[in-house]
Every structure is written in structure tokens, then in C-alpha cells.
Design a protein around this motif. Sequence first.
Motif, short mmCIF file in Angstrom:
data_model
loop_
_atom_site.label_atom_id
_atom_site.label_comp_id
_atom_site.label_asym_id
_atom_site.label_seq_id
_atom_site.Cartn_x
_atom_site.Cartn_y
_atom_site.Cartn_z
N LEU A 146 0.83 -1.20 0.00
CA LEU A 146 0.00 0.00 0.00
C LEU A 146 0.87 1.25 0.00
O LEU A 146 0.42 2.33 -0.40
CB LEU A 146 -0.94 0.00 1.20
CG LEU A 146 -2.07 -1.04 1.19
CD1 LEU A 146 -2.95 -0.89 2.42
CD2 LEU A 146 -2.91 -0.95 -0.08
N ALA A 147 2.12 1.13 0.44
CA ALA A 147 3.04 2.26 0.41
C ALA A 147 3.37 2.69 -1.02
O ALA A 147 3.95 3.76 -1.22
CB ALA A 147 4.33 1.90 1.15
N ALA A 148 2.98 1.89 -2.00
CA ALA A 148 3.21 2.26 -3.40
C ALA A 148 2.31 3.41 -3.85
O ALA A 148 2.62 4.08 -4.83
CB ALA A 148 3.00 1.05 -4.31
N TYR A 149 1.20 3.61 -3.16
CA TYR A 149 0.28 4.68 -3.55
C TYR A 149 0.83 6.07 -3.27
O TYR A 149 0.66 6.99 -4.05
CB TYR A 149 -1.05 4.52 -2.81
CG TYR A 149 -2.00 3.53 -3.42
CD1 TYR A 149 -2.37 3.62 -4.76
CD2 TYR A 149 -2.56 2.51 -2.66
CE1 TYR A 149 -3.26 2.72 -5.32
CE2 TYR A 149 -3.45 1.60 -3.22
CZ TYR A 149 -3.80 1.71 -4.55
OH TYR A 149 -4.68 0.81 -5.10
N PHE A 150 1.51 6.23 -2.12
CA PHE A 150 2.04 7.53 -1.74
C PHE A 150 3.21 7.30 -0.80
O PHE A 150 3.07 6.61 0.21
CB PHE A 150 0.96 8.38 -1.06
CG PHE A 150 1.33 9.83 -0.91
CD1 PHE A 150 1.08 10.73 -1.92
CD2 PHE A 150 1.95 10.28 0.25
CE1 PHE A 150 1.43 12.07 -1.79
CE2 PHE A 150 2.31 11.61 0.39
CZ PHE A 150 2.04 12.51 -0.63
N LEU A 152 5.83 7.12 2.01
CA LEU A 152 5.80 7.40 3.43
C LEU A 152 7.11 8.07 3.85
O LEU A 152 8.19 7.64 3.42
CB LEU A 152 5.60 6.12 4.24
CG LEU A 152 4.28 5.38 3.98
CD1 LEU A 152 4.21 4.10 4.81
CD2 LEU A 152 3.08 6.27 4.28
N PRO A 153 7.06 9.10 4.69
CA PRO A 153 8.27 9.85 5.03
C PRO A 153 9.30 9.03 5.80
O PRO A 153 10.49 9.34 5.74
CB PRO A 153 7.75 11.01 5.89
CG PRO A 153 6.42 10.57 6.38
CD PRO A 153 5.86 9.69 5.32
N MET A 154 8.88 7.99 6.51
CA MET A 154 9.83 7.16 7.26
C MET A 154 10.51 6.12 6.38
O MET A 154 11.56 5.60 6.72
CB MET A 154 9.14 6.44 8.43
CG MET A 154 8.36 7.37 9.32
SD MET A 154 6.68 7.53 8.68
CE MET A 154 6.06 5.89 8.90
N THR A 155 9.88 5.78 5.25
CA THR A 155 10.41 4.71 4.38
C THR A 155 10.35 5.13 2.91
O THR A 155 9.68 4.48 2.10
CB THR A 155 9.62 3.40 4.58
OG1 THR A 155 8.22 3.67 4.31
CG2 THR A 155 9.77 2.86 5.97
N PRO A 156 11.03 6.20 2.53
CA PRO A 156 10.93 6.67 1.14
C PRO A 156 11.47 5.69 0.11
O PRO A 156 10.88 5.51 -0.96
CB PRO A 156 11.73 7.98 1.14
CG PRO A 156 12.62 7.89 2.34
CD PRO A 156 11.87 7.09 3.35
N SER A 157 12.59 5.04 0.40
CA SER A 157 13.15 4.10 -0.57
C SER A 157 12.27 2.86 -0.71
O SER A 157 12.05 2.37 -1.83
CB SER A 157 14.57 3.69 -0.15
OG SER A 157 15.45 4.78 -0.23
N TYR A 158 11.77 2.35 0.39
CA TYR A 158 10.86 1.20 0.34
C TYR A 158 9.62 1.56 -0.47
O TYR A 158 9.19 0.78 -1.34
CB TYR A 158 10.47 0.79 1.76
CG TYR A 158 9.44 -0.31 1.82
CD1 TYR A 158 9.80 -1.63 1.62
CD2 TYR A 158 8.10 -0.02 2.07
CE1 TYR A 158 8.85 -2.65 1.68
CE2 TYR A 158 7.15 -1.03 2.13
CZ TYR A 158 7.53 -2.33 1.93
OH TYR A 158 6.59 -3.33 1.98
N SER A 159 9.04 2.73 -0.22
CA SER A 159 7.85 3.16 -0.96
C SER A 159 8.15 3.24 -2.45
O SER A 159 7.35 2.80 -3.28
CB SER A 159 7.38 4.52 -0.44
OG SER A 159 7.04 4.48 0.93
#
Length: 259
Positions: A146-150, A152-159
Motif C-alpha cells: 500500500l506504500a506504493a500509492y504515496f 511514506l516519510p519514514m520509508t521513502p526508498s521502500y515506498s
Amino acid sequence: MHQPDFIPQSILITGATGAIGGALALAYAASGVRLILLGQRADRLAVVAQACREQGASVLPVVLDCRDIGALQAWAARCLVNDVPDLLIANAGVNINVSDTAEGELWADMQRLFEVNVLATLALVNAFLPAMRQRGSGQIALVSSLAAYFGLPMTPSYSASKAAIKAYGEGLRALLADEGIAVSVIMPGYVTSPMCEAMPGPKPWQWSPERAAAYIQRGLQSNRARISFPFPLNWGSWWLAVLPAALSQRVLRWIGYRV
């Protein structure tokens, strides 16, 4: 064309030593099913393989570091001599976050993350897809988030890595739609696991691996383009992508997603 209620008999799962991968292996394990399970931790992989055998499945455990693209491609070539999987589940993934060190995300960690989450996934699909296309059937499941939608500031590379997988899977589904090969993008929210627990920030509507695996299995059986969960977290994450970015960033801060 891929038919709903498709029941795969030969299934390849990467990241089989993780929470979702292990639960998926057990969900599919049954008499007459062949499981090819890839993982990096030999001890954990042996446990998962034995549990699947006890449910009647034939299991081939493969200990492999998927960051070694050459080794991954060489293994895939050997595998294809005897077996073209009906279903390929590219599940292997890692996460990092900005609070791991005072400096934020380190380049070595970012590189490793993209090697696992993106390059290994694309290399795996690239290795098996020609045989599926020649056969005219098959199913590919790509685990995004779900982090693919927008981001996340804590995990930018993962997103970013999961957004890449989402876009790749959506494009691949359209490309292969007329060739009898189904492609689904799996977009989990929070699933109980060591990786999930290591992530900073709130973790609403967390699911067990078993519940997630059952939901994914049903979605793949009905050939859903996106298998996202849980509601309402998936609905809210979708809205983050639709709203103006500045507003979405304020919403994330308001609900506790901040560095």
C-alpha cells in the motif's frame, strides 16, 4: 485467456522464509501440488518445507540470495529444464527506514533494498516469462505494498521500490492480457512480521500472515488485477494518491506518520 478459479499445480514462491511467503506456501500446500520455495535462511526454509510436505505437497527448497542476479538467472535456467511454474509469486522483499541511523537512509542499505525488491523481481519474471508465453498460460503475482500509492516519510526508498513493482505489474498485465498469462499486483498493508514490527509509525488494521495468505490466494484464484488489503487502509492509501500532494502530506503527519 486466464480462467477464474484457476488452480495451479506448480507454484514458485520467493521470500518463502518470510511471514507472508511462508503462509502462502502453507496455504497452497496440498496433495498433487509442487512447491518451489526460495529463501535465504536455510533453517527457516527447512521448517516451512517440512510443514508443506506434511500437508501432502511435493517441495523443492532452494537456498538462494536473490541479490545475486547471475545465480538467480542460472538457477532459473536449470529449473526450466524440468518445470515451468503455473504460478510465480515474487514475494521476496526487505525494508529500511530513516530512523535506523542518525544519517537517515544509507546508500548501501538503499542499494540492497532495490536489488532485492526491484531488480531480483524483474530478473525472476524475465527468466520465467518466455517459457510461460511459449506455453500460452501461467500466472504471475508481484508483491508490492500500500506504500506504493504515496511515499511514506519514514520509508521513502521502500515506498519507491514498491511503486516500481506496482507500475511494472500493471503494465505487464496489460501486455500479457491476450496471451493467457494473468498478472496480479498484491498490495498488503501491515502484516504481523519482524519486518513490520521494525517499521516506525502507526500500524492500523494489522493482519496475521495466515489471514493475508488466504486473502491473496482468493484474489489470485479470481484473477484480480490488484489484491489490496485491509479495508479501510487500502481505501485511505488510494486517496493519498488522488489528493493534492501537500494535503496528503498533512494527513500523514496528522495520523502520526512523521520522522
